[in-house]
Write an enzyme that holds these catalytic residues in place. Sequence first.
Site, PDB file in Angstrom:
ATOM      1  N   CYS A  81       0.842  -1.205   0.000  1.00 48.91           N
ATOM      2  CA  CYS A  81       0.000   0.000   0.000  1.00 48.91           C
ATOM      3  C   CYS A  81       0.881   1.262   0.000  1.00 48.91           C
ATOM      4  O   CYS A  81       1.470   1.584  -1.019  1.00 48.91           O
ATOM      5  CB  CYS A  81      -0.966  -0.030   1.182  1.00 48.91           C
ATOM      6  SG  CYS A  81      -2.361   1.119   1.009  1.00 48.91           S
ATOM      7  N   HIS A 168      -3.571  -5.310   0.691  1.00 48.53           N
ATOM      8  CA  HIS A 168      -2.983  -5.782   1.951  1.00 48.53           C
ATOM      9  C   HIS A 168      -3.052  -7.308   2.039  1.00 48.53           C
ATOM     10  O   HIS A 168      -4.105  -7.862   2.366  1.00 48.53           O
ATOM     11  CB  HIS A 168      -3.726  -5.173   3.143  1.00 48.53           C
ATOM     12  CG  HIS A 168      -3.481  -3.714   3.324  1.00 48.53           C
ATOM     13  ND1 HIS A 168      -2.460  -3.221   4.108  1.00 48.53           N
ATOM     14  CD2 HIS A 168      -4.118  -2.627   2.797  1.00 48.53           C
ATOM     15  CE1 HIS A 168      -2.486  -1.893   4.076  1.00 48.53           C
ATOM     16  NE2 HIS A 168      -3.474  -1.516   3.280  1.00 48.53           N
ATOM     17  N   GLU A 170      -1.799  -9.148   4.263  1.00 49.48           N
ATOM     18  CA  GLU A 170      -1.749  -9.600   5.652  1.00 49.48           C
ATOM     19  C   GLU A 170      -3.119  -9.758   6.308  1.00 49.48           C
ATOM     20  O   GLU A 170      -3.247 -10.419   7.349  1.00 49.48           O
ATOM     21  CB  GLU A 170      -0.887  -8.643   6.494  1.00 49.48           C
ATOM     22  CG  GLU A 170      -1.462  -7.250   6.714  1.00 49.48           C
ATOM     23  CD  GLU A 170      -1.148  -6.260   5.608  1.00 49.48           C
ATOM     24  OE1 GLU A 170      -1.219  -5.045   5.869  1.00 49.48           O
ATOM     25  OE2 GLU A 170      -0.842  -6.704   4.482  1.00 49.48           O
ATOM     26  N   SER A 222       1.424 -13.226  38.917  1.00 47.25           N
ATOM     27  CA  SER A 222       0.020 -12.844  39.135  1.00 47.25           C
ATOM     28  C   SER A 222      -0.948 -13.994  38.947  1.00 47.25           C
ATOM     29  O   SER A 222      -2.095 -13.919  39.374  1.00 47.25           O
ATOM     30  CB  SER A 222      -0.358 -11.725  38.159  1.00 47.25           C
ATOM     31  OG  SER A 222      -0.395 -12.223  36.834  1.00 47.25           O
ATOM     32  N   SER A 228       3.008 -16.329  34.322  1.00 48.19           N
ATOM     33  CA  SER A 228       3.166 -17.761  34.589  1.00 48.19           C
ATOM     34  C   SER A 228       4.126 -18.406  33.597  1.00 48.19           C
ATOM     35  O   SER A 228       4.971 -19.225  33.973  1.00 48.19           O
ATOM     36  CB  SER A 228       1.803 -18.453  34.535  1.00 48.19           C
ATOM     37  OG  SER A 228       0.944 -17.961  35.547  1.00 48.19           O
TER      38      SER A 228
END
Length: 511
Positions: A81, A168, A170, A222, A228
């Site tokens: 683009c 585009h 993507e 947390s 984690s």
Amino acid sequence: MQNMVLILDFGSQYTQLIARKIREAGVYSEIHPFNTPLTKMEELKPKALILSGSPYSITNEKAPKPDPGIWNLGIPILGICYGMQLVGEHYGAKVAAAAKREYGKAQIRIVSEDILFRRVENDSQVWMSHADKIDSIPDCFQVIAATANSDHAAFRHKTLSIYALQFHPEVHHSLCGKQILHNFLFEISGLKVSWNAGSFVNDAISKIRSMVKNDKVILGLSGGVDSSVAAALLHRAIGERLIPIFVDTGLMRYQEARKVKDMFRAYPSLKIDFVDASELFLGRLQGITDPEQKRKIIGASFIEVFEAEAAKHPEAKWLAQGTLYPDVIESVSFAGPSVTIKSHHNVGGLPEKMNLKLVEPLRELFKDEVRAAGKELDLPEELVQRHPFPGPGLAVRILGDITADKVKLLQLADEIFIDELHQWKLYNETWQAFAVLLPIHSVGVMGDERTYEQVCALRAVNSVDGMTAEVTNFPFAFLMHVSNRICNEVKGISRVVYDISSKPPATIEWE
């Protein structure tokens, strides 16, 4: 990284999608701002370069331009683009405002066979989003695709591996986009599949060991996916030299401390330091109703408690954080600072006076990649697939003032909602789901008695990164069942509503 694609960001809303699509293909990619110096790019040693779209027109005098040295890097280039316009302008193409702006679906007609469109069907659907077009191209270019509105929907340099697309590839609306990117990565750029959760974990462990050496590391745990996975990765790298600190603010999910202990049973040598600071947090929040003030109080209190606990480990030299890639990408802004809708939902951070060095083992990853790494580290499925949870916790889901009783009501209602999502096998079908306690009392009937109890709202959305979100369309029977359970089992709530607002215009959280 030996096998890397560099993406220069000119401000497109789709830039992160480019990086995601490339990584999904098994190739590592990084996003850097459009004005990245050539010396920095050369240090990165990319194997290919992609120029993103932009909200600007190349004809605007303030249009963002890259370091001119990119054209001499000697690597394949793909302009998308606005990136197409950059390619065209550099080589002498004429760019002008289109007589008809093109937004949305279009069909491409392949006019010249090329490796970029190998295995791409003619008349494939693509997604356009532009107001300018290439009027003419110099002799060094060859047009390879067109649309009804653009004679130059795709072109390439005749002797160099430089390609340009008006559409585009993507976005998922471009049905052939995945194949086009695959052709650019593997057929044109000669890249190899080398990026996956396993390779990341192995590389990250080596990097952590090299960085930390024999030092100890403190981590704020947390119970969420990011912290984690960071804990599991660090523990695999340095073992008992990791010191995870779990601060119970009193605003956590139902029985969160117990759940965290259960989820880390597979790591018996991971000694988690649990700190119950619920009385401190709830005391400081007493009578506070303003959402921003709540966040500031919680953020400051969290750092205070965390610092005090960390001070018990003076031998620690590092602070680990579960920072993800979207948090560290330099945002490209052309219109000045954006309006603050609310302060960030995460609390904590790196207080300067702690004098700890920072280690962020997940800073290369998107959220879906973090989950994949968690599976690679043998974390339980229920932890890896856990929904996002805001740093201030239930404080932003209790509208109005906060009390221990209100927290208990919301914890119970939320736990019923989440439990039923699992029971109905709907938990993994939505990105985030939770309950909200409203500052409203509603007349109800329980048995033969009139009640006047609180209202609970259920919220569930599907999203990729939280920037936009669509309401999750649950079966009505499921919502009825959850409502009945909450009203019957949570004394203090007599009415349940379902939030059907998308983002925008609403936000995901209520505060």
